[in-house]
Design a protein around this motif. Structure first.
Motif, PDB file in Angstrom:
ATOM      1  N   ILE A 130       1.055  -1.286   0.209  1.00 41.17           N
ATOM      2  CA  ILE A 130      -0.050  -0.187  -0.046  1.00 41.17           C
ATOM      3  C   ILE A 130       0.936   1.193   0.360  1.00 41.17           C
ATOM      4  O   ILE A 130       1.922   1.127   0.696  1.00 41.17           O
ATOM      5  CB  ILE A 130      -1.068   0.007   1.656  1.00 41.17           C
ATOM      6  CG1 ILE A 130      -2.077  -1.151   1.593  1.00 41.17           C
ATOM      7  CG2 ILE A 130      -1.473   1.814   1.224  1.00 41.17           C
ATOM      8  CD1 ILE A 130      -2.501  -1.290   2.088  1.00 41.17           C
ATOM      9  N   THR A 132       1.880   4.759   0.489  1.00 37.48           N
ATOM     10  CA  THR A 132       1.415   6.332   1.236  1.00 37.48           C
ATOM     11  C   THR A 132       1.350   7.603   0.318  1.00 37.48           C
ATOM     12  O   THR A 132       1.670   7.171  -0.471  1.00 37.48           O
ATOM     13  CB  THR A 132       2.418   6.191   2.740  1.00 37.48           C
ATOM     14  OG1 THR A 132       3.797   7.115   2.048  1.00 37.48           O
ATOM     15  CG2 THR A 132       2.963   4.976   3.147  1.00 37.48           C
ATOM     16  N   GLU A 136       3.623   7.605  -3.122  1.00 41.44           N
ATOM     17  CA  GLU A 136       2.827   7.885  -4.332  1.00 41.44           C
ATOM     18  C   GLU A 136       2.769   9.388  -4.835  1.00 41.44           C
ATOM     19  O   GLU A 136       3.544   9.686  -5.903  1.00 41.44           O
ATOM     20  CB  GLU A 136       0.924   8.605  -3.760  1.00 41.44           C
ATOM     21  CG  GLU A 136       0.044   8.347  -5.102  1.00 41.44           C
ATOM     22  CD  GLU A 136      -1.171   8.903  -4.451  1.00 41.44           C
ATOM     23  OE1 GLU A 136      -1.567   9.929  -5.703  1.00 41.44           O
ATOM     24  OE2 GLU A 136      -1.983   8.197  -3.999  1.00 41.44           O
ATOM     25  N   VAL A 158      -5.384   5.348  -9.299  1.00 45.14           N
ATOM     26  CA  VAL A 158      -5.112   4.651  -7.958  1.00 45.14           C
ATOM     27  C   VAL A 158      -7.137   5.357  -7.126  1.00 45.14           C
ATOM     28  O   VAL A 158      -7.301   4.646  -6.092  1.00 45.14           O
ATOM     29  CB  VAL A 158      -3.501   4.997  -7.157  1.00 45.14           C
ATOM     30  CG1 VAL A 158      -4.077   6.776  -7.464  1.00 45.14           C
ATOM     31  CG2 VAL A 158      -3.807   4.981  -5.646  1.00 45.14           C
ATOM     32  N   THR A 249      -3.942   0.007  -2.772  1.00 45.03           N
ATOM     33  CA  THR A 249      -4.097   1.225  -1.865  1.00 45.03           C
ATOM     34  C   THR A 249      -4.842   2.022  -2.026  1.00 45.03           C
ATOM     35  O   THR A 249      -5.686   2.308  -0.988  1.00 45.03           O
ATOM     36  CB  THR A 249      -3.027   2.439  -2.719  1.00 45.03           C
ATOM     37  OG1 THR A 249      -1.871   1.816  -2.251  1.00 45.03           O
ATOM     38  CG2 THR A 249      -3.082   3.899  -2.063  1.00 45.03           C
ATOM     39  N   ARG A 253      -7.746   2.527   1.832  1.00 47.38           N
ATOM     40  CA  ARG A 253      -7.850   3.920   1.595  1.00 47.38           C
ATOM     41  C   ARG A 253      -9.608   3.849   1.917  1.00 47.38           C
ATOM     42  O   ARG A 253     -10.248   5.271   3.138  1.00 47.38           O
ATOM     43  CB  ARG A 253      -7.674   4.927   0.691  1.00 47.38           C
ATOM     44  CG  ARG A 253      -6.148   5.763   0.973  1.00 47.38           C
ATOM     45  CD  ARG A 253      -5.821   6.371  -0.462  1.00 47.38           C
ATOM     46  NE  ARG A 253      -4.080   6.313  -0.148  1.00 47.38           N
ATOM     47  CZ  ARG A 253      -3.406   7.377  -1.360  1.00 47.38           C
ATOM     48  NH1 ARG A 253      -3.897   7.436  -2.436  1.00 47.38           N
ATOM     49  NH2 ARG A 253      -2.288   7.294  -1.532  1.00 47.38           N
TER      50      ARG A 253
END
Length: 298
Positions: A130, A132, A136, A158, A249, A253
């Protein structure tokens, strides 16, 4: 004729009939069966391209041999050879799913007279990589320096959590009213998700392309840019940081933001809730809201 003689006669007749049917079945290779049924079983696109490769590899393992029955021994032979070639159980399962679908169709149409038992190989739970927000930003900045098109695709991936093939396969008719519909999916079930403002922005930037927002981007080219960006940002040894990590990811989130697992399942298009439960440990542990709900009086 006694009952025993009659039963023996019926058994012999059935055996003869079955053997006659077997002899009438024309032998085919996997390649021939695929040529016959591929357009019926799979729509054109990335998935069909992958399936073509899978069936071609299995046909090569079998040396193109023709058959009227696909025995359990033959299936075990194929799985063994795939494992010798370094295929993981997850990869073997994908290839077996394609083979099973083709053989079932051939069996239904009378091209083969028996099927082996397909057993799903046990898959190891892979690490969920994943990104952060800082990672990113760093990775996307490097991608953007090489290709604005690849950056737009990365942002879309994403913010929607879709698979790379799903994004590349989109047509303009699939995008409307700040929503996108993925028709060709891994599960075979379409889904519609709303777009973030950022995703809407990159979609607008792609309007100059006639066939779709990302259909002009080749998967291998995007992956090459991704890998080059990794090398330039200190992630070169991070084997888990692949484009699919953008899907992980997005899911993480959503869960961390308090979205319930069922909605995350719908968003990602998972067939089973078990697949989505991989992200459950990321859910907020803030239980204070539960008290407020229990104390509420209408």
């Amino acid at each position: 004729m006694s009952a025993i003689q009659y039963n023996t006669f019926v058994y012999s007749l059935n055996s003869w009939s079955n053997n006659a049917h077997i002899n009438l079945v024309k032998e085919n290779s996997l390649r021939l069966l695929f040529e016959k049924y591929s357009d019926i079983l799979w729509e054109n696109g990335t998935h069909k391209y992958n399936v073509t490769s899978f069936i071609g590899e299995i046909d090569e393992i079998l040396l193109g041999r023709k058959f009227s029955t696909f025995s359990q021994e033959t299936l075990d032979e194929v799985i063994g050879k795939l494992r010798e070639r370094g295929n993981s159980n997850a990869t073997i399962n994908r290839k077996m799913a394609a083979l099973q679908k083709l053989l079932r169709k051939a069996f239904k149409m009378g091209d083969i007279h028996s099927l082996p038992e397909f057993r799903r190989q046990k898959e190891r739970a892979g690490r969920l990589r994943i990104l952060t927000r800082e990672e990113e930003d760093r990775l996307f900045a490097a991608i953007g320096e090489m290709s604005r098109e690849a950056l737009a695709l990365s942002v879309f991936l994403v913010d929607t959590g879709c698979r790379l093939g799903e994004a590349i396969g989109l047509k303009w008719s699939d995008v409307a009213d700040s929503r996108v519909t993925f028709w060709i999916t891994k599960s075979g079930r379409s889904r519609t998700v709303p777009l973030t403002a950022r995703a809407c922005g990159v979609i607008c930037e792609q309007r100059r392309h006639q066939r779709g927002p990302f259909r002009h981007i080749a998967q291998h080219r995007y992956r090459a840019i991704w890998n080059e960006a990794k090398s330039g940002t200190g992630f070169v040894n991070d084997k888990d940081l692949v484009p699919h990590a953008l899907r992980h990811t997005c899911a993480s989130r959503l869960v961390q933001g308090g979205i319930d697992i069922r909605r995350v399942q719908m968003w990602l298009g998972h067939q089973t809730l078990q697949m989505t439960m991989r992200y459950a440990h990321l859910a907020t542990t803030d239980l204070d809201k539960c008290v407020a709900v229990l104390e509420h009086r209408s």
